[in-house]
Design a protein around this motif. Structure first.
Motif, short mmCIF file in Angstrom:
data_model
loop_
_atom_site.label_atom_id
_atom_site.label_comp_id
_atom_site.label_asym_id
_atom_site.label_seq_id
_atom_site.Cartn_x
_atom_site.Cartn_y
_atom_site.Cartn_z
N GLU A 240 -7.83 -9.15 1.02
CA GLU A 240 -6.96 -7.98 0.96
C GLU A 240 -7.77 -6.72 1.31
OE1 GLU A 240 -4.00 -7.98 -2.42
OE2 GLU A 240 -5.44 -9.44 -3.18
N THR A 241 -7.34 -6.02 2.32
CA THR A 241 -8.07 -4.82 2.75
C THR A 241 -7.72 -3.59 1.92
OG1 THR A 241 -6.39 -4.41 4.43
CG2 THR A 241 -8.36 -5.65 5.11
N ALA A 242 -6.49 -3.50 1.48
CA ALA A 242 -6.06 -2.35 0.68
C ALA A 242 -5.07 -2.83 -0.38
CB ALA A 242 -5.44 -1.27 1.55
N PHE B 259 -3.23 5.03 -5.00
CA PHE B 259 -3.36 5.16 -6.45
C PHE B 259 -1.98 5.03 -7.07
CE2 PHE B 259 -3.68 8.10 -10.22
CZ PHE B 259 -4.50 7.28 -11.00
N HIS B 260 -1.74 3.91 -7.74
CA HIS B 260 -0.46 3.65 -8.39
C HIS B 260 -0.68 3.69 -9.91
CE1 HIS B 260 1.47 2.36 -4.65
NE2 HIS B 260 0.40 1.64 -4.40
N TYR B 261 -0.14 4.71 -10.54
CA TYR B 261 -0.40 4.92 -11.97
C TYR B 261 0.89 5.25 -12.70
CZ TYR B 261 -2.57 7.15 -16.14
OH TYR B 261 -2.93 7.50 -17.42
N ALA B 262 1.18 4.51 -13.75
CA ALA B 262 2.31 4.78 -14.63
C ALA B 262 1.78 5.04 -16.03
CB ALA B 262 3.29 3.61 -14.65
N CYS B 263 2.16 6.15 -16.62
CA CYS B 263 1.73 6.49 -17.97
C CYS B 263 2.97 6.64 -18.84
CB CYS B 263 0.90 7.77 -17.98
SG CYS B 263 0.04 8.07 -19.53
N CYS C 239 -10.22 5.34 -5.70
CA CYS C 239 -9.19 4.82 -4.80
C CYS C 239 -9.20 5.60 -3.48
CB CYS C 239 -7.81 4.92 -5.45
SG CYS C 239 -7.47 3.65 -6.69
N GLU C 240 -9.33 6.91 -3.58
CA GLU C 240 -9.38 7.74 -2.37
C GLU C 240 -10.58 7.36 -1.50
OE1 GLU C 240 -9.12 12.47 -1.08
OE2 GLU C 240 -9.48 11.92 -3.17
N GLU C 241 -11.73 7.13 -2.13
CA GLU C 241 -12.92 6.75 -1.38
C GLU C 241 -12.75 5.39 -0.71
OE1 GLU C 241 -16.11 6.82 -4.17
OE2 GLU C 241 -15.98 9.00 -4.52
#
Length: 320
Positions: free
Chosen positions: A146-148, A189-193, A182-184
């Motif tokens: 998986e590349t990304a 960036f998938h984030y649920a709070c 993630c940016e690097e």
């Protein structure tokens, strides 16, 4: 105390004690959990993160380093309903302020466990564990084709933990650190709070969450009447991900249910509302690892928080 970080593979049988019933098919966790050995069949692997250096840096109540032991003791007498094996993989222990070294040691161990086909459940420790857990999953996924990969992070927490790590890295910065990495890497960036307290998070943190496209549900939104909608929102978030990492900061629970945490919640989200969300994540077939953070036994009352944490581990691993 000297600064040190180490990995303990030993199986401490003294933590795994409980009643033994004479009836058939009446086993409990303490009778079934095994020391993890090389080449063991894939199963649930419990790995302790005995560290609260990040909590200390974040000016919280220290003591979370003793959380892994308390969780094991509380889990030991619970009824066994699993089909597959469960293992105790030992602890990563941080003495002093060598948080980054401890995080790297945990990440390396998690990557190895994932490569062996296990479902790791990390017993924290302060919430600095989140950066280590994600890093371990990232290391593992980097070895795949998986590349990304789309990694969804679901954080059940009263706090965003999105503070700026350029000032100091702590239990309050892990998801900012993950977003930066993630940016690097060129990963989304998938984030649920879920369970965020508006009273405990500044406008700057809500703004940062908005900039990052975080799925936010506040504690006051997660009620019995709205639970179905919250579950649908979470299911939609998971649908758009390839892998899910679940992190549970026990301060998401009300202080009456979880008094033994680094930062008790004045309101929180009750256990009976948290459990259906965890079941949805567990049953998604995308959960790759989970951790529980911020159990502080020195401030617990009647082991309420440890028992709640153990119940959540039991729930997470129920169908395995």
């Amino acid at each position: 105390m000297p600064s040190d970080t180490s990995l303990h593979y030993g199986f401490d049988s003294s933590l795994w004690q409980g009643r033994t019933d004479p009836e058939p098919d009446s086993e409990r966790w303490h009778q079934k959990v095994q020391a993890l050995t090389e080449g063991a069949a894939p199963g649930c692997a419990l790995l302790g993160f005995a560290c609260d250096a990040g909590v200390a840096r974040n000016q919280g109540r220290i003591g979370a380093a003793e959380g892994p032991e308390a969780m094991r003791r509380a889990l030991a007498p619970l009824a066994w309903h699993r089909r597959g094996p469960a293992y105790d993989a030992g602890d990563v222990r941080c003495e002093g302020d060598v948080m980054e070294e401890a995080q790297q040691a945990l990440a390396d161990r998690l990557a190895a466990l994932l490569g062996e086909g296990h479902l790791p459940i990390v017993l924290g420790g302060g919430h600095e564990v989140a950066y280590a857990s994600w890093s371990g999953l990232a290391q593992h996924l980097a070895t795949s084709e998986e590349t990304a990969p789309r990694v969804g992070i679901v954080n059940l927490d009263a706090h965003f933990d999105l503070r700026d790590p350029r000032h100091v890295r702590s239990s309050g910065t892990p998801f900012s650190q993950i977003a930066n990495e993630c940016e690097e890497r060129g990963w989304a960036f998938h984030y649920a709070c879920l369970g965020v307290s508006r009273a405990a998070n500044t406008r700057a943190l809500f703004g940062r969450a908005d900039e990052l496209g975080v799925l936010v549900r506040e504690d006051r939104e997660i009620t019995a009447s709205r639970l179905t909608n919250i579950e649908q929102d979470l299911a939609g978030f998971i649908h758009d991900c390839d892998h899910v990492y679940l992190t549970i900061d026990l301060d998401v629970l009300p202080a009456a249910e979880a008094p033994g945490v680094s930062a008790p919640a004045a309101r929180g989200v009750a256990l009976d509302l948290i459990e259906p969300l965890i079941e949805g994540i567990r049953d998604s077939d995308k959960l790759r690892l989970a951790d529980l953070a911020e159990l502080n036994p020195s401030h617990d009352i009647d082991n309420r928080t440890a028992r709640a944490a153990a119940r959540l581990v039991h729930l997470l691993t129920l169908n395995g």
